[in-house]
Write a protein that holds these residues in place. Structure first.
Motif, PDB file in Angstrom:
ATOM      1  N   HIS A   7       0.922  -1.158  -0.168  1.00  0.00           N
ATOM      2  CA  HIS A   7      -0.017  -0.120   0.141  1.00  0.00           C
ATOM      3  C   HIS A   7       0.746   1.179  -0.044  1.00  0.00           C
ATOM      4  O   HIS A   7       1.333   1.735   1.064  1.00  0.00           O
ATOM      5  CB  HIS A   7      -1.059  -0.070   1.251  1.00  0.00           C
ATOM      6  CG  HIS A   7      -1.921   1.023   1.007  1.00  0.00           C
ATOM      7  ND1 HIS A   7      -3.226   0.851   1.541  1.00  0.00           N
ATOM      8  CD2 HIS A   7      -2.017   2.264   0.803  1.00  0.00           C
ATOM      9  CE1 HIS A   7      -4.106   1.830   1.484  1.00  0.00           C
ATOM     10  NE2 HIS A   7      -3.358   3.082   1.188  1.00  0.00           N
ATOM     11  N   HIS A   9       1.201   5.170  -1.875  1.00  0.00           N
ATOM     12  CA  HIS A   9       0.703   6.067  -2.959  1.00  0.00           C
ATOM     13  C   HIS A   9       1.744   6.763  -3.817  1.00  0.00           C
ATOM     14  O   HIS A   9       3.041   7.102  -3.305  1.00  0.00           O
ATOM     15  CB  HIS A   9      -0.031   7.292  -2.217  1.00  0.00           C
ATOM     16  CG  HIS A   9      -1.270   6.692  -1.563  1.00  0.00           C
ATOM     17  ND1 HIS A   9      -2.567   7.211  -2.108  1.00  0.00           N
ATOM     18  CD2 HIS A   9      -1.410   6.191  -0.390  1.00  0.00           C
ATOM     19  CE1 HIS A   9      -3.396   6.487  -1.274  1.00  0.00           C
ATOM     20  NE2 HIS A   9      -2.823   6.069  -0.149  1.00  0.00           N
ATOM     21  N   LYS A 124      -6.584  -0.196  -7.608  1.00  0.00           N
ATOM     22  CA  LYS A 124      -6.833   0.548  -6.581  1.00  0.00           C
ATOM     23  C   LYS A 124      -8.134   1.251  -6.803  1.00  0.00           C
ATOM     24  O   LYS A 124      -8.355   1.769  -7.777  1.00  0.00           O
ATOM     25  CB  LYS A 124      -5.769   1.624  -6.260  1.00  0.00           C
ATOM     26  CG  LYS A 124      -6.182   2.536  -5.597  1.00  0.00           C
ATOM     27  CD  LYS A 124      -6.122   1.964  -3.802  1.00  0.00           C
ATOM     28  CE  LYS A 124      -6.516   3.228  -2.790  1.00  0.00           C
ATOM     29  NZ  LYS A 124      -6.539   2.825  -1.488  1.00  0.00           N
ATOM     30  N   HIS A 191      -6.375  -0.444   5.659  1.00  0.00           N
ATOM     31  CA  HIS A 191      -6.334  -0.204   6.839  1.00  0.00           C
ATOM     32  C   HIS A 191      -7.205  -1.060   7.919  1.00  0.00           C
ATOM     33  O   HIS A 191      -7.701  -0.635   8.942  1.00  0.00           O
ATOM     34  CB  HIS A 191      -6.770   1.431   6.972  1.00  0.00           C
ATOM     35  CG  HIS A 191      -6.610   1.926   5.820  1.00  0.00           C
ATOM     36  ND1 HIS A 191      -5.001   2.386   5.499  1.00  0.00           N
ATOM     37  CD2 HIS A 191      -7.191   2.946   5.001  1.00  0.00           C
ATOM     38  CE1 HIS A 191      -4.984   2.978   4.416  1.00  0.00           C
ATOM     39  NE2 HIS A 191      -6.107   3.407   4.139  1.00  0.00           N
ATOM     40  N   ASP A 245       1.046   2.820   3.617  1.00  0.00           N
ATOM     41  CA  ASP A 245       0.440   3.977   3.271  1.00  0.00           C
ATOM     42  C   ASP A 245       1.116   5.049   2.828  1.00  0.00           C
ATOM     43  O   ASP A 245       0.584   6.329   3.137  1.00  0.00           O
ATOM     44  CB  ASP A 245      -0.972   4.254   4.300  1.00  0.00           C
ATOM     45  CG  ASP A 245      -2.076   5.090   3.795  1.00  0.00           C
ATOM     46  OD1 ASP A 245      -2.082   5.072   2.612  1.00  0.00           O
ATOM     47  OD2 ASP A 245      -2.854   5.642   4.619  1.00  0.00           O
TER      48      ASP A 245
HETATM   49 ZN    ZN Z   1      -3.692   4.767   1.188  1.00  0.00          ZN
END
Ligand code: ZN
Length: 293
Positions: A7, A9, A124, A191, A245
């Protein structure tokens, strides 16, 4: 043993002339850290030092509603071209996931383009960011195509900073119906769907191809301990995948946070999270489980 981060970005490359657009404000995401995080190709790759493979993506904006669009979301096809560009620079490390908006009439064409021309390996989606009902016919069209092509789908789940999108769209209970309709589709609930981790647990428990990532847990220590305690009691620790994340947290911060999961209960009689199970999450072969290796 390798570590896979499923995960992250992508830093946005084709930025508008907005100096603030290259950083992500943590205030809505990190209760423990209210600064902005620089997010450039250089900071991104540096943070992945020590990680063998990472899944990287962007999020496609809603083509009909710019009220919900933030610098996390932008238009197809640039959004996917950006992801593909950074993957091309680090092919040994990065695995690109495409993104589409399910209400975009050309969504299936974009999936085909991203897989065929750009070599992307998964999808995603953010039901909250994109204001899309995961049980809608438009979303099911995307899930069906993903199942046909063997593309795992990573879904943002749980709390959301997006004001004008239905929070309920990101509730993990809906994924039960998606998984029932598409049993061969591999899905990752991001998450652990915080703060609905228990609902996430009952979904990943009954569907062999549905997993959860553990990103964004550690900076709420009591919630995180509860989440892993529930996962342990309900027997789903083996369904939890490592993710950071990035840029909200780095992989190293996430590893450190996992390894100190029991600090919050020191001196109490509360049950400990099994440290061997924590190490197993950090070193889990997520790529193998998702058919990406
Ligand atoms: Zn994220």
């Amino acid at each position: 043993m390798p570590i896979f981060d499923i995960h992250t970005h992508a830093p946005r490359r084709s930025l508008p002339d907005d100096p603030g657009a290259s950083s992500t404000s943590d205030a809505l995401y990190r209760p423990d850290k209210h600064a902005s995080t620089a997010h450039t190709p250089e900071t991104y790759i540096a943070a992945l030092d020590g990680i063998q493979r990472a899944v990287v993506f962007n999020i496609a904006a809603d083509p009909e509603d710019d009220r919900n669009n933030s610098n996390l979301q932008y238009a197809v096809p640039e959004v996917n071209d950006d992801t593909a560009a950074i993957v091309r620079e680090h092919p040994e490390k990065l695995i690109g996931f495409l993104t589409v908006h399910a209400r975009d009439p050309k969504a299936l064409d974009e999936i085909d383009r991203c897989v065929g021309d750009l070599g992307m390996k998964g999808i995603k989606l953010g039901p909250n960011y994109q204001n899309i009902d995961p049980l809608s016919p438009e979303a099911f069209r995307v899930f069906k195509r993903a199942e046909e092509l063997g593309l795992p789908v990573l879904l943002h789940q749980g709390t959301s900073p997006v004001q004008f999108a239905d929070l309920d769209y990101a509730h993990p209970r809906h994924i039960d119906r998606v998984a029932t309709a598409f049993p061969d589709l591999k899905m990752i609930l991001a998450h652990m769907a915080h703060p609905w981790q228990i609902d996430c647990i009952v979904v990943i428990r009954k569907h062999p191809n549905v997993f959860a990532d553990i990103s964004a847990q550690f900076y709420r220590p009591w919630s995180a301990w509860n989440a892993f305690c529930l996962a342990q009691e309900w027997g789903v620790m083996h369904k939890l995948l490592f993710g950071s994340d990035l840029p909200i947290a780095t992989p190293q911060e996430t590893i450190d946070g996992l390894r100190s999961i029991n600090e919050v209960i020191e001196g109490t009689g509360l049950p400990r999270i099994d440290e061997e199970q924590i190490e197993a999450i950090i070193h889990r072969d997520s790529l193998g489980l998702l058919g990406l290796s």
